[in-house]
Design an enzyme around this catalytic site. Structure first.
Site, PDB file in Angstrom:
ATOM      1  N   LYS A 140       1.020   0.426   7.456  1.00  0.00           N
ATOM      2  CA  LYS A 140       1.525  -0.957   7.339  1.00  0.00           C
ATOM      3  C   LYS A 140       2.377  -1.318   8.566  1.00  0.00           C
ATOM      4  CE  LYS A 140       3.351   0.019   3.282  1.00  0.00           C
ATOM      5  NZ  LYS A 140       2.798   1.368   3.062  1.00  0.00           N
ATOM      6  N   GLU A 200     -15.973   5.712 -12.433  1.00  0.00           N
ATOM      7  CA  GLU A 200     -16.125   4.418 -11.743  1.00  0.00           C
ATOM      8  C   GLU A 200     -17.585   3.969 -11.731  1.00  0.00           C
ATOM      9  OE1 GLU A 200     -13.570   2.653 -11.167  1.00  0.00           O
ATOM     10  OE2 GLU A 200     -12.136   4.282 -11.489  1.00  0.00           O
ATOM     11  N   GLY A 218       0.835  -1.196   0.000  1.00  0.00           N
ATOM     12  CA  GLY A 218       0.000   0.000   0.000  1.00  0.00           C
ATOM     13  C   GLY A 218       0.864   1.237   0.000  1.00  0.00           C
ATOM     14  N   GLY A 242       2.623   5.512   4.448  1.00  0.00           N
ATOM     15  CA  GLY A 242       1.833   6.177   5.495  1.00  0.00           C
ATOM     16  C   GLY A 242       0.441   5.621   5.688  1.00  0.00           C
ATOM     17  N   THR A 243       0.131   4.483   5.040  1.00  0.00           N
ATOM     18  CA  THR A 243      -1.224   3.939   5.182  1.00  0.00           C
ATOM     19  C   THR A 243      -1.365   3.083   6.437  1.00  0.00           C
ATOM     20  OG1 THR A 243      -0.497   2.321   3.556  1.00  0.00           O
ATOM     21  CG2 THR A 243      -2.087   3.966   2.820  1.00  0.00           C
TER      22      THR A 243
END
Ligand code: ADP
Length: 634
Positions: free
Chosen positions: A238, A455, A232, A235-236
């Protein structure tokens, strides 16, 4: 059996041993000092030679001490215990006099000592000093032990259980986790410290259970995870997730960064990998966390410049294969990367990093939760509305949100506010967003709208194509290179795919571009990957599968490539590819125009929530179909 318990036991045994040793040392020092004091306290009187002779003759002396290095002095000890120092004229004469007395039956003990300050005194003094130093060191050790235990206790937060957190926002205090570099430490982070990321946490829960009760899995002969790959954007969360995994399981956390193994000299990186795993075996059960695994795990290249890189990677593979199949050692390797595509295939094979968890950027709800968690230890004014801030921070990672609150608190200090106010947060946001806009990381409202319709276009077209896979999730939050994504359920294993299914996929792929045209009245570069994939499918249909009536049932692959070079087929291929793609685009456009109300509804929901899950989408779709049937008398 957990080695961790054994470690704790050993620690306590060491502590008890140290305390006993301190007591023994203190006793030794005490006796030594006492002897010295009593020795020095003995009253020694000067006695003249003649008085000494008469006292000896009277039989009052019990002990005489001669100094080997000093023939002029002698020490007498009277039967009363009193001691005298006597200056001799001639030691030989005095000695003979004493011998005569002894022969005549007088009881006198003769001592001879080397010097007043004997070697024994010296040794005793040195050992006394050493004992004092040892006592100080041991006291420091014991003190440190209690301090660490106290810190551990303080750090253990009263986290609400993770299950409760599913419904309510966590009411926990976040504590700073100590950073370690290839060092073992105990992680105090829990899942409730990680906001959002529910699916990611759910996937890790089984691993927690394994680390807590490995026997349960071993008895069942279950396959135990050895490696988990977290991929990812930076900064997500992990690293935070890996720490929380260790914290929940109560096992040691060994942190290493891929870059630490990148070396110029052949063999050094591999040696470091060996050392890391040796350490892990000593600390097991434990988590080894390798951040930026791509630094060592990128694909191997067979050239002379890559020998060191290849050896390091191969050593990692060997170490991971080295765990027994059942992983009784209780070591789980967690690796993080934001470039999963660059990893060597061998790393992702079963028994290595065979669990792949995608760590998403937080959606609006996740962002609000992260803001709440990071505001726990800050003074926040009532005017601050985290829901609103979450709406204004689309595309922010957890680390950026934490940074936002930190910047806001600095602003508050600068502005001499008692609490962090709405204006402090806005100033901090402006500062960060301007920076992000420069680096192209933040989306404008116009771009969000474009992605939302793009989307929605994919999703709505898919819903009306009977053979298309079900939609699992749609999002306007970037993932990898894409601005947003429509995620389909994994297709069941199939040996053959029909022409209808392939065309349905092409129509769905073109639904994004078609929606841009209809609802935004313009087209963007965002559809480039869709166009490539659609063209790939159509080309395969014509070149390899012989699926086109005009071109005919012909293969133009491999040894039959010459057909393509002949000009006739090459022209036909270009023409038919374009026609099929245009027809598919028209089909997508027809669906979207016919159901534009539904596309609008979905795009608006996406703009509001950023991520819409399959269940909600299908619920909306059924409601729409009912209204559509009623109004159109279908
Ligand atoms: P990564 O390893 O993905 O680069 P980190 O785990 O190092 O990211 O995240 C950096 C910091 O950002 C964390 O220490 C934490 O303060 C904050 N953070 C990131 N994601 C979250 C989250 N989901 N919940 C709470 N804090 C988060």
């Amino acid at each position: 059996m957990f080695k961790q318990n054994k470690n704790n036991k050993n620690q306590y045994l060491r502590l008890i041993g140290s305390i006993i040793f301190i007591i023994i040392l203190i006793a030794f020092v005490f006796c030594n000092i006492k002897n010295k004091i009593s020795y020095q306290n003995v009253q020694i009187e000067e006695l003249s030679y003649s008085s000494a002779i008469s006292t000896i003759q009277k039989g009052d002396i019990s002990e005489i001490t001669f100094y080997i290095n000093n023939s002029e002095e002698v020490r007498l000890k009277a039967k009363t215990g009193k001691e005298y120092e006597v200056t001799l004229f001639n030691q030989g004469v005095f000695y003979e006099f004493i011998q005569e007395k002894i022969e005549n039956g007088q009881e006198i003990k003769i001592n001879k000592i080397d010097n007043d300050y004997s070697i024994f005194n010296f040794i005793s003094d040195i050992s006394c000093v050493l004992a004092i130093v040892l006592i100080i060191l041991l006291i420091a050790y014991v003190n440190n032990f209690f301090k660490t235990k106290k810190e551990d206790k303080n750090d253990t937060k009263q986290c609400e259980s993770y299950n409760n957190q599913q419904n309510t926002l966590p009411r926990v205090e976040i504590t700073q986790v100590k950073e370690t570099k290839t060092e073992q430490s105990k992680s105090n982070v829990k899942f409730c410290d990680v906001a959002g990321l529910d699916e990611e946490k759910f996937e890790l829960e089984e691993v927690v259970d394994f680390l807590k009760n490995p026997e349960k899995y071993q008895e069942m002969g279950a396959k135990i995870p050895k490696g988990i790959l977290l991929s990812g954007a930076p900064g997500t969360g992990k690293t935070l997730l890996a720490k929380a995994l260790a914290g929940e399981a109560g096992v040691a956390f060994i942190h290493a960064s891929g870059a630490e193994f990148v070396e110029k000299y052949v063999g050094v990186g591999a040696q470091r990998i060996r050392t890391l795993f040796d350490q892990a075996r000593r600390e097991a059960p434990c988590i080894i966390f390798i951040d930026e695994i791509d630094a060592i795990g990128s694909e191997r290249i067979e050239d002379s410049n890559s020998v060191e890189h290849n050896q390091t990677l191969e050593q990692l593979l060997i170490e991971m294969d080295g765990f027994e199949t059942k992983n009784t050692e209780g070591i789980v390797v967690v690796a993080a990367t934001n470039r999963a595509n660059s990893l060597d295939r061998a790393l992702l094979r079963p028994g290595r990093f065979d669990r792949h968890i995608l760590v998403h950027l937080p959606d609006v709800k996740g962002r609000e939760e992260i803001l709440i968690i990071h505001s726990r230890n800050k003074k926040i004014d009532d005017s601050v509305d985290f829901k609103k801030i979450a709406h204004n921070t689309s595309g922010f990672s957890g680390a950026q949100l934490a940074n936002l609150l930190n910047e806001a608190s600095i602003m508050a200090v600068r502005n001499m506010h008692e609490k962090i106010s709405k204006s402090d947060i806005n100033s901090a946001l402006k500062k960060i967003v301007v920076g992000l806009q420069k680096s192209g990381q933040i989306l404008s409202e116009k771009e969000r709208k474009l992605i939302a319709y793009h989307e929605s276009g994919h999703a709505v077209v898919s819903l009306f194509m009977k053979t298309q896979k079900s939609v699992k999730e749609i999002s306007i939050i970037g993932a990898g290179d894409a601005g947003g994504y429509t995620w389909y359920e994994t297709a069941e294993d199939k040996n053959f795919i029909s022409k209808t299914e392939l065309l349905a996929e092409v129509v769905s792929l073109l639904g994004g571009r078609a929606a841009e045209k209809i609802f935004i009245k313009d087209i963007s570069t965002g559809a480039s990957n869709d166009l490539k994939r659609a063209t790939d499918i159509v080309t395969k249909m014509l070149v390899s599968y012989g699926m086109d009536d005009v071109i005919g049932p012909i293969s133009m692959e491999g040894e039959y490539r010459e057909y393509l070079d002949s000009g006739e087929y090459s022209f036909l291929l270009g023409k038919r590819t374009k026609e099929l793609l245009c027809e598919s685009e028209k089909q997508a456009t027809r669906i979207l125009q016919k159901h534009s109300i539904f596309v609008d509804e979905l795009a608006k929901l996406l703009l509001e929530k950023e991520t819409v899950h399959g269940e909600e989408l299908y619920q909306m779709f059924r409601a729409y179909q009912n209204t559509y049937a009623e109004t159109n008398n279908v």
